[in-house]
Scaffold this motif. Structure first.
Motif, mmCIF file in Angstrom:
data_model
loop_
_atom_site.group_PDB
_atom_site.id
_atom_site.type_symbol
_atom_site.label_atom_id
_atom_site.label_comp_id
_atom_site.label_asym_id
_atom_site.label_seq_id
_atom_site.Cartn_x
_atom_site.Cartn_y
_atom_site.Cartn_z
ATOM 1 N N CYS A 53 -4.318 1.988 -1.902
ATOM 2 C CA CYS A 53 -4.427 0.823 -1.006
ATOM 3 C C CYS A 53 -4.490 -0.452 -1.842
ATOM 4 O O CYS A 53 -5.339 -0.592 -2.714
ATOM 5 C CB CYS A 53 -5.659 0.948 -0.127
ATOM 6 S SG CYS A 53 -5.960 -0.545 0.862
ATOM 7 N N CYS A 78 0.853 -1.192 0.000
ATOM 8 C CA CYS A 78 0.000 0.000 0.000
ATOM 9 C C CYS A 78 0.888 1.242 0.000
ATOM 10 O O CYS A 78 1.998 1.207 0.538
ATOM 11 C CB CYS A 78 -0.891 0.024 1.237
ATOM 12 S SG CYS A 78 -2.000 -1.386 1.354
ATOM 13 N N ALA A 123 -5.232 -3.379 -0.849
ATOM 14 C CA ALA A 123 -6.189 -4.397 -0.375
ATOM 15 C C ALA A 123 -7.500 -4.365 -1.150
ATOM 16 O O ALA A 123 -8.275 -5.318 -1.110
ATOM 17 C CB ALA A 123 -6.460 -4.196 1.110
ATOM 18 N N HIS A 147 -6.238 -0.051 5.299
ATOM 19 C CA HIS A 147 -7.042 -0.624 4.202
ATOM 20 C C HIS A 147 -8.484 -0.147 4.312
ATOM 21 O O HIS A 147 -9.426 -0.925 4.235
ATOM 22 C CB HIS A 147 -6.998 -2.155 4.210
ATOM 23 C CG HIS A 147 -5.620 -2.721 4.406
ATOM 24 N ND1 HIS A 147 -4.525 -2.280 3.689
ATOM 25 C CD2 HIS A 147 -5.158 -3.684 5.241
ATOM 26 C CE1 HIS A 147 -3.452 -2.958 4.085
ATOM 27 N NE2 HIS A 147 -3.808 -3.809 5.020
HETATM 28 ZN ZN LIG Z 1 -4.119 -0.666 2.312
#
Ligand SMILES: [Zn+2]
Ligand SMILES: Nc1nc2c(ncn2[C@@H]2O[C@H](COP(=O)(O)OP(=O)(O)OP(=O)(O)O)[C@@H](O)[C@H]2O)c(=O)[nH]1
Ligand SMILES: [Mg+2]
Length: 330
Positions: free
Chosen positions: A307, A294, A309, A301
């Motif tokens: 990010c 990230c 995720a 997240h």
């Molecule tokens: Zn993240």
């Protein structure tokens, strides 16, 4: 042992408990604090809990005793738990005759699986001192529910309880997506089974040989059917799925050890709210979120730019759980 009117957990599921109510009321001030005992001070294990009493399996003799409580010696009254003890608790009890007893202390717990009870800001402790959680789900009837799997797995990890996922009713599976297959890839061993045909039962059996296992999941997924198969006895009553809702109808009414085994059957839950998990630590319990690239350092997240995720399979589930930890009463 006296005859019990079985206590019911059904009322717990009348309301949504996933929203948390995680902020339990603080213990009352000014009351003396009762401490837990050390583990070697106990002489029995709680195997079933009813309103106002419970069943203890003594270490010596290995008999079942119907026990009441010395309330003043129970540490959990202040923790606002639904019952003075939970299934799995190691307790010290005094025998009163051959079938009855009184509990006057509880040993410190290694771990516990608990959720907020919808009523009066209390904790519903499903079980304590377990080695393993077996999350039971169904591939159909009722439909597979990843949200519940995610919550149970987070709760177990936060208590350092090893977990496996069992997907039952594979005999009803119609070719299509198998959304549970991702769990094996991210570290949760997953086994497809059918208690009807016997498929996969041996595999489950091999994984639960040692230690204490607790079986949890929605109502009607087949927890009791699986335990009947595993113990090769028809101990627990199993129920039908409602034609109207496609859901189970709460056939098992309270957690209990299947006699002669170290397996705990539990009543189905509709929701599983998390207790004692801080929003900032939630990501620790999503193994696939470790070591992501990230842009933001210590990314939560959530909504950070860059990010990594966001593209993950369980990202939406993560965000929902995070939200519920932030605003438990929303
Ligand atoms: Zn993240
Ligand atoms: N087709 C099919 N039906 C199953 C299977 N396993 C269980 N069932 C049925 O699913 C229904 C619910 O099973 P239970 O074992 O009572 O479910 P439970 O998870 O213990 O439910 P609660 O006690 O309410 O939490 C029963 O009608 C079972 O016969 C399976 O592998 N295939
Ligand atoms: Mg059951």
């Amino acid at each position: 042992m006296g005859k019990f009117k079985g206590g019911s957990d059904d009322w717990l599921d009348d309301e949504d408990s996933s929203s948390g109510r995680a902020q339990l009321r603080a213990p009352k001030k000014g009351k003396p604090t009762v401490d837990f005992l050390e583990i070697d001070q106990s002489n029995g294990t709680v195997v079933e809990v009813f309103p106002n009493q419970c069943v203890v399996l003594g270490d010596e003799p290995k008999d079942r005793f119907a026990c009441t409580y010395r309330k003043a010696k129970m540490p959990n009254a202040e923790a606002r738990e639904r019952s003075p003890v939970a299934v799995g608790d190691r307790v010290r009890f005094e025998k009163m005759g051959s079938r009855d007893g009184v509990i006057d202390g509880i040993s410190r717990r290694r771990n516990m699986l608990a959720r907020p009870a919808p009523e009066r800001a209390m904790r519903h402790v499903l079980s304590t001192n377990v080695d393993r959680l077996v999350i039971v789900a169904a591939c159909a009837k009722p439909e597979f529910s990843p949200g519940l799997v995610d919550r149970f797995w987070v709760a177990a990890q936060s208590q350092e309880i090893q977990t496996i996922l069992v997907v039952n009713k594979i005999d009803l599976f119609e070719p299509g997506d198998r959304p549970w297959t991702i769990y094996t890839q991210i570290g949760l061993p997953t086994i497809e089974i059918s208690t009807k045909t016997g498929m996969g039962i041996d595999q489950v059996d091999a994984l639960i040989r040692d230690g204490v296992s607790v079986f949890c999941g929605h109502s009607g997924v087949g927890k009791t059917s699986l335990l009947n198969r595993l113990s090769q006895r028809e101990i627990g009553r199993t129920g039908e799925i409602s034609e109207a809702t496609g859901k189970g109808q709460h056939t098992t009414t309270g957690a209990y050890f299947i006699p002669g085994t170290s397996w705990i059957d539990t009543p189905g839950v509709r929701e599983f709210g998390l207790l004692d998990v801080q929003p900032e630590e939630l990501k620790k319990f999503f193994p696939e979120m470790q070591g992501l690239a990230c842009e933001v350092e210590d990314c939560l997240h959530e909504a950070e730019s860059g990010c990594a995720a966001k593209s993950l399979f369980r990202y939406a589930s993560y965000r929902r759980i995070l939200e519920s930890l932030r605003s438990p009463d929303a």
